[in-house]
Design a protein around this motif. Structure first.
Motif, PDB file in Angstrom:
ATOM      1  N   THR A   1      -1.129  -0.826  -4.142  1.00 17.16           N
ATOM      2  CA  THR A   1      -2.495  -0.487  -3.737  1.00 17.16           C
ATOM      3  C   THR A   1      -2.554   0.980  -3.340  1.00 17.16           C
ATOM      4  OG1 THR A   1      -2.920  -2.739  -2.947  1.00 17.16           O
ATOM      5  CG2 THR A   1      -4.351  -1.000  -2.107  1.00 17.16           C
TER       6      THR A   1
ATOM      7  N   THR B   1       0.843  -1.197   0.000  1.00 14.89           N
ATOM      8  CA  THR B   1       0.000   0.000   0.000  1.00 14.89           C
ATOM      9  C   THR B   1       0.877   1.244   0.000  1.00 14.89           C
ATOM     10  OG1 THR B   1      -1.750  -1.171   1.192  1.00 14.89           O
ATOM     11  CG2 THR B   1      -1.811   1.238   1.231  1.00 14.89           C
TER      12      THR B   1
ATOM     13  N   PRO C   1      -8.691   5.093  -5.817  1.00 12.66           N
ATOM     14  CA  PRO C   1      -8.245   4.025  -4.918  1.00 12.66           C
ATOM     15  C   PRO C   1      -8.494   2.652  -5.537  1.00 12.66           C
ATOM     16  CG  PRO C   1      -9.458   5.699  -3.702  1.00 12.66           C
ATOM     17  CD  PRO C   1      -9.614   6.038  -5.150  1.00 12.66           C
TER      18      PRO C   1
ATOM     19  N   GLU D   1      -5.000   3.790  -1.437  1.00 14.87           N
ATOM     20  CA  GLU D   1      -6.171   3.998  -0.582  1.00 14.87           C
ATOM     21  C   GLU D   1      -6.745   5.391  -0.756  1.00 14.87           C
ATOM     22  OE1 GLU D   1      -4.782   3.087   3.340  1.00 14.87           O
ATOM     23  OE2 GLU D   1      -5.119   0.919   3.082  1.00 14.87           O
ATOM     24  N   THR D   2      -5.986   6.274  -1.444  1.00 14.76           N
ATOM     25  CA  THR D   2      -6.418   7.651  -1.684  1.00 14.76           C
ATOM     26  C   THR D   2      -6.154   7.997  -3.145  1.00 14.76           C
ATOM     27  OG1 THR D   2      -5.787   8.233   0.587  1.00 14.76           O
ATOM     28  CG2 THR D   2      -6.150  10.044  -0.954  1.00 14.76           C
TER      29      THR D   2
END
Length: 553
Positions: free
Chosen positions: A269, A242, A312, A271-272
């Motif tokens: 990955t 991430t 994301p 997330e934002t």
């Protein structure tokens, strides 16, 4: 006398009877049973039998004769192996032909058991039939190529298998256990001395794990030989996990000699939502970015890859060597918001002249710097820079207004609102320059406009429209009282313009079609005191609207 002979016979008999009670007689072993013969490889046969029983518990050995030939003499084993080629009473040529198609061979097997006291069992003789065939020999892969763009096509080439029997061999080709081709015979589809196939096969679903390509050579008499090769396209992939923002790291890569697809993948990955920029100016390669959950293509690039915004999710970045000569390298991987470097210029009231820094780093996710500004009234804008860029102007609703490839960008703003100037880096290197911004008022003129006597220096822009003018021409007349140099040009137009300059007697002094930028016109010269007329028209009678600039010094 008779009595003497009788008593002598009784004496001898008693002696014999006493001897038989003191010592037991030795008995021969039992006959051999359960004789079997089986082919274990090609012309090699195994003969086995059940052990003979010896009533006296003596050690037992065996003599084995096959087709009249002594094979083993007094062996303690209950099986043996032998090559039965010698029992085929054929010439070498006939032998090859027989074995090539396979043959049933009759074996006459005779086995006798012996005990340690040299007692011999009864001979056991049986006839057994075996099928003789030699399997194909060694062969190998020559070349394996995959379509690495759509993952839907495979080309294979392999050397032919050797075969001692000169069999006509066929080949079955598998990917894992799924057949690609069956019963293929070399030479059936080309004149190549090697096996060669090209097949449409979607192997995209296989590339996430190791898979096997197998080729089986068949002599069609039961003999087979196979070769296999394993492939794992993801073996060298890197998991970045991430991404924590902001992220600016260098990634080393190396293409090993056994890199199947000449690609290295990076999983990450987000997330934002963020932008991404990838740069590597050292080698010939390409980058491809896809979203993993739906295999959606995002973008691709050579030495650079930029994406303004990624949502994301899980992503896969693939670096592919274009020319198989690059062994290693390093690329820069950056994640950040693309709007961080955008500039708000505020209100630009006409006239306005200023200079702003223009810096587009290699890490810029969208490779763009946006200048936001607000204009008041109708004005002419000009943006100039020495950098290799393209410039595009949008209104406050992001509707396209105008664009230019080059260092000079000019046009007309007619409404008081916000505007967005997008400056895109057209080079493969960073830009560290400046942009000059000029906003000047624009005067709207009629079909015929008299400026009267003007004083130098004089620099005005006039918006005109010839669509409804007589003969498609607009005229601007003026007087000067001193000598002057002039530059008259159409700086904005939606058609192919044409300029003419006349003196007070109607004599044409100058004219031009495409001396300006693109299809725009430009005339330059000097004037003496007097009266003059500028005629703004279109090439071959074209009509339209635009802005003409009049500059006198």
């Amino acid at each position: 006398m008779r009595k003497i002979i009788f008593f002598l016979q009784l004496f001898i008999l008693s002696i014999l009877l006493s001897c038989s009670n003191d010592e037991e007689l030795n008995v021969p072993p039992s006959s051999v049973s359960g004789i079997e013969a089986e082919v274990i490889s090609e012309t090699r046969v195994k003969i086995s039998w059940e052990a003979s029983e010896d009533p006296n518990g003596d050690d037992v050995t065996y003599t084995v004769i096959v087709n009249g030939t002594l094979i083993e003499n007094k062996t303690s084993n209950t099986s043996l192996e032998l090559d039965v080629t010698e029992f085929l009473p054929l010439s070498n040529r006939q032998l090859k032909e027989v074995i090539a198609r396979g043959t049933g061979l009759e074996l006459s097997i005779s086995i006798t058991a012996f005990d340690s006291e040299s007692n011999v069992s009864e001979e056991t003789e049986v006839k057994r039939y075996v099928f003789i065939n030699r399997a194909p020999g060694d062969f190998d892969f020559v070349q394996i190529d995959f379509n690495l763009f759509n993952y839907d096509f495979i080309t294979l080439e392999w050397s032919p298998a050797t075969d001692a029997d000169n069999d006509i061999l066929s080949y079955d080709v598998f990917i894992n256990d799924d057949p690609l081709v069956e019963d293929y015979i070399i030479g059936s589809n080309n004149f190549n001395s090697n096996g060669s196939i090209s097949v449409n096969y979607n192997f995209r679903d296989l590339i996430e794990d190791e898979f096997i390509i197998k080729i089986v050579a068949n002599d069609r008499s039961g003999g087979t030989k196979e070769i296999t090769r394993a492939f794992n396209f993801r073996a060298t992939d890197v998991d970045l996990g991430t991404i924590s923002l902001p992220y600016n790291e260098s990634q080393d890569y190396e293409f090993s000699d056994n890199e199947t697809d000449r690609k290295i993948g990076y999983n990450f990955t987000l997330e934002t939502a963020t932008g991404i920029s990838i740069t590597d100016f050292t080698n010939n390669k390409s980058f491809i970015l896809t979203r993993k959950d739906n295999n959606q293509f995002i973008n691709s690039g050579g030495t650079k890859l930029n994406v303004e915004s990624l949502e994301p999710g899980d992503y896969y970045l693939e670096i592919q060597e274009d020319f198989r000569n690059v062994q290693s390298g390093t690329f820069s991987l950056n994640f950040r918001n693309a709007t961080e470097t955008d500039v708000n210029l505020g209100v630009l009231s006409s006239p306005f002249s200023g200079t702003e820094s223009l810096e587009v780093l290699n890490s810029e996710p969208d490779n763009v710097i946006v200048f936001e500004f607000e204009a008041v009234g109708t004005a002419r804008y000009t943006f100039t820079t020495n950098a290799s860029v393209s410039m595009t102007l949008f209104d406050e609703n992001r509707n396209f207004l105008n664009s230019s490839f080059g260092s000079n960008f000019t046009g007309i703003i007619r409404n008081s609102q916000k505007y967005f100037l997008e400056i895109r880096n057209q080079s493969f290197s960073r830009i560290s320059e400046s942009v000059n911004i000029n906003v000047n008022p624009v005067n709207i003129i009629n079909e015929s406009e008299n400026l009267g006597t003007i004083n130098t220096p004089f620099n005005r822009n006039y918006e005109y429209d010839t669509t409804s003018s007589t003969n498609g021409v607009n005229r601007i007349s003026f007087n000067i009282n001193t000598n002057a140099t002039y530059t008259i040009e159409t700086i904005v137009a939606n058609y192919d313009t044409f300029l003419r300059l006349y003196d007070s007697n109607g004599v044409q002094l100058n004219s031009d079609d495409d001396g300006g930028q693109g299809a725009l016109s430009r005339i330059v010269g000097s004037l003496q005191p007097g009266s003059y007329v500028i005629e703004v028209a279109g090439f071959s009678g074209n009509r339209g609207n635009g802005v003409v600039s009049v500059n006198l010094n």
